[in-house]
Design an enzyme around this catalytic site. Sequence first.
Site, PDB file in Angstrom:
ATOM      1  N   SER A  57     -26.282 -17.445  89.617  1.00 18.13           N
ATOM      2  CA  SER A  57     -26.707 -17.016  88.176  1.00 18.13           C
ATOM      3  C   SER A  57     -28.230 -17.954  87.359  1.00 18.13           C
ATOM      4  O   SER A  57     -28.527 -17.420  86.594  1.00 18.13           O
ATOM      5  CB  SER A  57     -25.541 -16.792  87.423  1.00 18.13           C
ATOM      6  OG  SER A  57     -25.006 -18.303  87.576  1.00 18.13           O
TER       7      SER A  57
ATOM      8  N   CYS B 152     -20.954 -10.419  90.313  1.00 18.64           N
ATOM      9  CA  CYS B 152     -20.738 -12.102  90.754  1.00 18.64           C
ATOM     10  C   CYS B 152     -21.788 -12.509  89.442  1.00 18.64           C
ATOM     11  O   CYS B 152     -21.313 -12.199  88.804  1.00 18.64           O
ATOM     12  CB  CYS B 152     -20.713 -11.798  92.342  1.00 18.64           C
ATOM     13  SG  CYS B 152     -20.462 -13.651  93.036  1.00 18.64           S
TER      14      CYS B 152
ATOM     15  N   ARG C 150     -18.050 -17.518  96.433  1.00 19.36           N
ATOM     16  CA  ARG C 150     -18.412 -17.999  96.079  1.00 19.36           C
ATOM     17  C   ARG C 150     -18.136 -17.887  94.224  1.00 19.36           C
ATOM     18  O   ARG C 150     -19.466 -17.788  93.475  1.00 19.36           O
ATOM     19  CB  ARG C 150     -19.705 -18.590  95.805  1.00 19.36           C
ATOM     20  CG  ARG C 150     -20.031 -19.516  97.239  1.00 19.36           C
ATOM     21  CD  ARG C 150     -21.123 -20.332  97.243  1.00 19.36           C
ATOM     22  NE  ARG C 150     -21.917 -21.298  96.317  1.00 19.36           N
ATOM     23  CZ  ARG C 150     -21.243 -22.752  95.723  1.00 19.36           C
ATOM     24  NH1 ARG C 150     -19.864 -23.003  96.420  1.00 19.36           N
ATOM     25  NH2 ARG C 150     -21.451 -23.055  95.174  1.00 19.36           N
TER      26      ARG C 150
ATOM     27  N   HIS D 100     -18.678  -8.322  95.384  1.00 14.12           N
ATOM     28  CA  HIS D 100     -19.598  -7.438  95.677  1.00 14.12           C
ATOM     29  C   HIS D 100     -19.550  -6.300  96.324  1.00 14.12           C
ATOM     30  O   HIS D 100     -19.963  -5.292  97.622  1.00 14.12           O
ATOM     31  CB  HIS D 100     -20.377  -8.212  96.618  1.00 14.12           C
ATOM     32  CG  HIS D 100     -20.902  -9.703  96.336  1.00 14.12           C
ATOM     33  ND1 HIS D 100     -22.439  -9.870  95.320  1.00 14.12           N
ATOM     34  CD2 HIS D 100     -20.205 -10.666  96.583  1.00 14.12           C
ATOM     35  CE1 HIS D 100     -22.191 -10.779  95.322  1.00 14.12           C
ATOM     36  NE2 HIS D 100     -20.932 -11.274  95.850  1.00 14.12           N
TER      37      HIS D 100
ATOM     38  N   GLU E 221     -21.327  -3.375  96.855  1.00 12.90           N
ATOM     39  CA  GLU E 221     -22.788  -3.280  97.472  1.00 12.90           C
ATOM     40  C   GLU E 221     -22.494  -3.971  98.056  1.00 12.90           C
ATOM     41  O   GLU E 221     -24.040  -3.185  99.848  1.00 12.90           O
ATOM     42  CB  GLU E 221     -23.719  -4.117  96.757  1.00 12.90           C
ATOM     43  CG  GLU E 221     -24.027  -5.686  96.622  1.00 12.90           C
ATOM     44  CD  GLU E 221     -23.117  -6.170  95.310  1.00 12.90           C
ATOM     45  OE1 GLU E 221     -21.746  -6.010  94.798  1.00 12.90           O
ATOM     46  OE2 GLU E 221     -24.088  -7.903  95.517  1.00 12.90           O
TER      47      GLU E 221
HETATM   48  N1  GLN Z   1     -21.692 -18.825  93.142  1.00  6.34           N
HETATM   49  C1  GLN Z   1     -23.007 -17.796  92.496  1.00  6.34           C
HETATM   50  C2  GLN Z   1     -23.740 -18.314  90.343  1.00  6.34           C
HETATM   51  O1  GLN Z   1     -22.814 -18.946  89.800  1.00  6.34           O
HETATM   52  C3  GLN Z   1     -22.455 -16.486  92.119  1.00  6.34           C
HETATM   53  C4  GLN Z   1     -21.904 -15.525  93.568  1.00  6.34           C
HETATM   54  C5  GLN Z   1     -22.730 -14.885  93.862  1.00  6.34           C
HETATM   55  O2  GLN Z   1     -23.070 -13.729  93.364  1.00  6.34           O
HETATM   56  N2  GLN Z   1     -22.245 -14.630  95.266  1.00  6.34           N
HETATM   57  O3  GLN Z   1     -24.436 -17.630  90.650  1.00  6.34           O
END
Ligand code: GLN
Length: 198
Positions: free
Chosen positions: A48, A78, A137, A172, A174
């Site tokens: 992100s 995510c 994550r 996800h 996708e």
């Molecule tokens: N941990 C990631 C973040 O903070 C997001 C992880 C993901 O998109 N698989 O952006």
Amino acid sequence: MKVGVLALQGDVREHISALIACGVHPTTIRRTAELDHIDALVIPGGESTTIAQLAEIFGLFAPIKQRIAAGMPVYGSCAGMILLANEITEAKDDQKTFGGLDITVKRNAFGRQVDSFESDISFDDGSTDLIRAVFIRAPWVERVGKGVRVLARVDDHAVAVRSTHLLATSFHPELTADHRIHRYFIDEVAKPALQKVQ
Ligand code: GLN
């Protein structure tokens, strides 16, 4: 309906394939001019902070934020969920989000327990079939504001939420062959929201 996939970083290709499987002809979005030609946007999973920084560099940050505020339907998976949240915890210093969804998202929330996992969860779209959810994550939603509906939970943590024109999942879809979430976005979120705007 013209759907764009924000293509600065993350699993862009997988979202493109999922949208094509839903009968949509998606385009990739890297420039502001491209943004003018789309009705709805998908923000992929990835990182992100990187996506936000690249959006700033490419001049996309403010225009996307404005389009979201003006009612453009957006689905974020995510990292995309984090970028749609009005508020984040465990954020990096000065981490910015497009916002629009009145939620507080905790970054890497599942990460401390287990980095990645898969789970069959129920998704509140009227079907009783479980959906295969891949978490990497992943964040979870800590606070849900008025007008935001929780569509899925894992261990009591909200992992899929929607408002009128915004949909976000911690997981996800996708990365699986099940395109139910993308179809839900097109049919139940984007189409009704766009009809309201016209
Ligand atoms: N941990 C990631 C973040 O903070 C997001 C992880 C993901 O998109 N698989 O952006």
